[in-house]
Design an enzyme around this catalytic site. Structure first.
Site: not given
Ligand code: DGJ
Length: 729
Positions: A280, A366-367, A443, A476, A479, A528, A534, A548, A614
């Protein structure tokens, strides 16, 4: 309430239950005189002792008085390069190369309401709910002015702090460090608690006595990190959940940070917290200012539990900007662990249909829905719909999901780019990396230079059609790597020390634009899992995917550690399939439900794979969560045991603020034969009330439940769970 005694230069901040005081002494040094349980006030500088100490030098104005040394005095915001050898709150390089910052008091004022910080997250409050104290310090030679801001949220027992540095001199100054918080204690005997871990195992508490010298945690990963959280506790060494003096300090910042504690030669303790000084360096031209991120303090005389509940209340009421404004959040199903990258519209609609039939209300894609994103090696940056998977784009899919009575949400990762993407091929210089170097991959992806407005603008315009998709109600925001080779093609060499911070400001800027243009969207943060959990992100994303790791047993620990600062409603938590993908463990659906329900609840599996019994359980879980949403999400959280002790059970409770309703959750540990009998002592109930248990015939007096406890049944099998719903009659 703020009491400003201008004559004696004593400034006292009172919250409902705590008092904080500082005083500018005869040399205009701003001393910290007190922080603790609420007391009447008066000048508490009488607590400070003076003595002639060897090798603790004396400022010129002290003349022959060798008992006056900055090295010993408790200070409100320590300067640097002078006679205080403990941690500095500010470090600067002046135009002549010197590094002395000697801050002296020049004035103070009280303002109505709570200050706000442009471009930075901050607690907010109505004019009637808070007051601000501004204290001005100045270095007489460089004319560097430091404004210390204190926002007093009286009803919440929280004091927010921020620091603004203004260059009133004629020469540029290079700021090497500007801490958000400096807090001195004259006496030691304190423990430091930090919240540490790793990807998929975040925020595990570490507690140790503060030892002589410097100790602390931080992140230089560009995000606040999975490894250490920007929240620390200092507490008396015998403090526990319900007794002992505790101080919590949170930093509302999502980038590099450092929280350091030093026990001095005379057993004083100083906490300094703020942006990490490594990497910094901020150039402050004449007339320019720099604002450090906000920090917030809570003091609890009655243990860690009370400290957490004070943070929770303040965060819920004064930090989260929830687009649902108190309305119940939908129970969601997320496609990630159910489908990963392998889906098409038909599969998604089938997943959604199964979930909708069981009471799930929001489908999150999701992704994998964009560009050539068929695995995690390509496609990031190409925010157009992959029509091979989703023919006709998003809209037909959203319509089909909505026809099932569900809302629709989508995943994005705006800060990142894959080299194998159209975006990177067109703008290779937009990734962070100094010219001539090979970038480190994480990644298989690189980080976009979000310090640059044009990069953010481009990503925003690319995302706009997605965010504008009719029927979208949730996003969502992920990063998935740390920052490396941080260098911006848009800044001159002498300003490269600003890039990490400008990157975080850029992320906040983009999130703010999303909020401005799409105020109805609920944005969930993610890094992730919990790598950026935070206060800074919570201001923009009122819930964050907690980890995760979806294994219910590990989640007991992760959610327990997270709860020291952050309330359950902020923790994204899902029921996933068994054996669990991260641990290989098989845990009952009941237990998975109880654990996930103590957060922002959802599922992350193919519910069609469950058998009939279930499926009935899932229906019961979603219905129960909806019915008790307010209690779980807005109630007071009580930790009833520590899952890190590997004891016979882990228990916690959500209790209504008046104590008349409670949901007690118990998950047993690893069982052993012929186990001893156990009773669970509850907390937060009304001792005079009689409680009906689980809607049945059983009645228990509140005082008995708290003093003697509720006898736990013997458990057969590991990690079984039990739920007690208590209602006062
Ligand atoms: C990381 C996230 O924490 C997961 O829940 C999922 O969204 C993956 N990335 C997708 O690449």
């Amino acid at each position: 309430m703020i009491v400003l005694d201008q004559e004696n230069k004593v400034f006292t901040l009172h919250t409902q239950n705590t008092t904080y005081q500082m005083k500018a002494d005869s040399h205009r040094v701003l001393l910290h005189t007190y922080y603790g349980p609420r007391i009447g006030g008066g000048d508490l500088s009488r607590l400070i002792r003076y003595a002639d100490r060897g090798f603790s030098p004396n400022p010129a104005e002290a003349g022959d008085d060798r008992t006056y040394s900055l090295d010993v005095l408790p200070q409100e915001y320590s300067g640097g390069g002078g006679g205080d050898f403990r941690l500095s709150a500010i470090q600067a390089e002046l135009a002549d190369g010197s590094q002395v910052v000697d801050l002296r008091f020049t004035g103070a004022e009280v303002r109505r309401g709570k200050y706000a910080l442009k471009g930075l997250p901050a607690f907010f409050a109505g004019e009637e709910e808070a007051e601000t104290l501004a204290v001005f310090l100045e270095d007489a030679v460089s004319h560097l002015r430091v404004e210390l801001l204190y926002g007093v949220l009286e009803g919440c027992d929280l004091i927010a702090r921020a620091v603004r540095v203004v260059n009133l001199g004629a020469e540029p100054v290079r700021l090497r460090q500007v801490a958000s918080l400096c807090l001195d204690f004259q006496y030691a005997g304190l423990d430091l608690v930090t919240f540490d871990g790793r990807h998929a195992m975040e925020r595990c508490p570490t507690r140790a006595p503060v030892r002589p010298g410097v100790q602390g945690v931080g992140s230089v990963r560009g995000a606040s990190s999975h490894q250490h959280n920007p929240f620390v506790v200092l507490c008396e060494q015998d403090a526990g959940e319900d007794h002992g003096l505790c101080y919590g300090a949170m930093l509302l910042y999502s980038g590099n940070f450092k929280a350091e504690v030093e026990r001095s030669q005379f057993d004083g303790v100083r906490l300094v917290m703020g942006i990490h000084p490594q990497h910094f360096c901020w150039t402050l031209e004449p007339g320019a200012s720099f604002t450090a991120p906000e920090a917030a303090l809570v003091c609890s005389p009655d243990g860690l539990g009370q400290m957490s509940r004070r943070f929770h209340r303040a965060i819920r009421a004064h930090l989260l900007r929830d687009p649902l404004e108190g309305r119940r959040k939908p129970v969601l199903i997320n496609s990630w662990e159910a489908a990963y990258f392998g889906f098409d519209s038909e599969k998604l609609v089938r997943l959604a249909k199964e979930a909708a039939a069981l009471g799930v209300e929001l489908f999150v894609l999701d992704d994998g829905w964009f560009g050539e994103r068929n695995d995690d090696r390509r496609g990031l940056g190409d925010w157009w719909v992959n029509e091979e998977k989703l023919p006709g784009g998003l809209e037909p899919l959203v319509e089909r999901i909505r026809a099932l009575g569900m809302e629709f949400g989508i995943w994005v990762e705006p800060e990142m780019v894959n080299e194998d993407s159209r975006l990177y091929r067109e703008h290779p210089d937009w990734a962070l990396v100094p010219a001539g170097r090979m970038p480190t991959r994480g990644r298989s992806q690189l980080v976009l230079d979000f310090s640059r407005a044009e990069v953010r603008d481009h990503i925003y315009e690319a995302l706009r059609p997605v965010l504008s998709c009719p029927g979208l109600s949730y996003v969502k925001w992920d990063m998935n790597r740390s920052l490396t080779e941080v260098w911006s093609a848009a800044l001159p060499p002498e300003r490269q020390g600003e890039v990490y911070h400008r990157f975080v400001l850029g992320v906040y800027d983009l999130l703010e634009r999303v909020r401005r243009d799409f105020p109805h969207l609920l944005v969930e943060g993610c890094c992730g899992g919990g790598g950026r959990f935070d206060g800074g992100m919570l201001y923009h994303t009122p819930q964050i995917w907690c980890s995760d790791n979806t294994d219910a047993v590990d989640r007991l620990r992760i959610q327990y550690g997270t709860s020291f600062c952050y309330p359950p409603c902020t923790m994204g938590a899902h029921v996933s399939k068994v054996p669990n993908e991260q641990t290989g463990r098989t845990v009952s659906l009941d237990t998975r439900g109880i654990v996930a329900m103590s957060g922002a609840f959802g599922y992350e599996m193919d519910l069609g794979e469950l058998d009939g019994e279930e499926k009935e359980q899932v229906k019961e879980q979603t219905a129960f969560y909806m019915e008790h949403f307010e209690l779980i999400q807005q109630g007071d959280h009580y930790r009833l045991s520590d899952p890190f002790q590997d004891g016979p059970y882990t228990a916690w409770a959500h209790v209504s603020p008046d104590g008349r309703e409670a949901l007690v959750c118990v998950v047993t540990g690893c069982v052993h034969a012929a186990a001893p009998f156990r009773a669970l002592r509850l907390k937060g109930l009304d001792p005079r009330a009689s409680y009906r248990v689980n809607g049945g015939e059983e009645r228990w007096p509140g005082d008995v439940l708290m003093a003697a406890g509720y006898p736990l049944p013997m458990s057969m099998g590991d990690y079984r769970s039990m739920r007690l719903y208590l209602e006062a009659e």
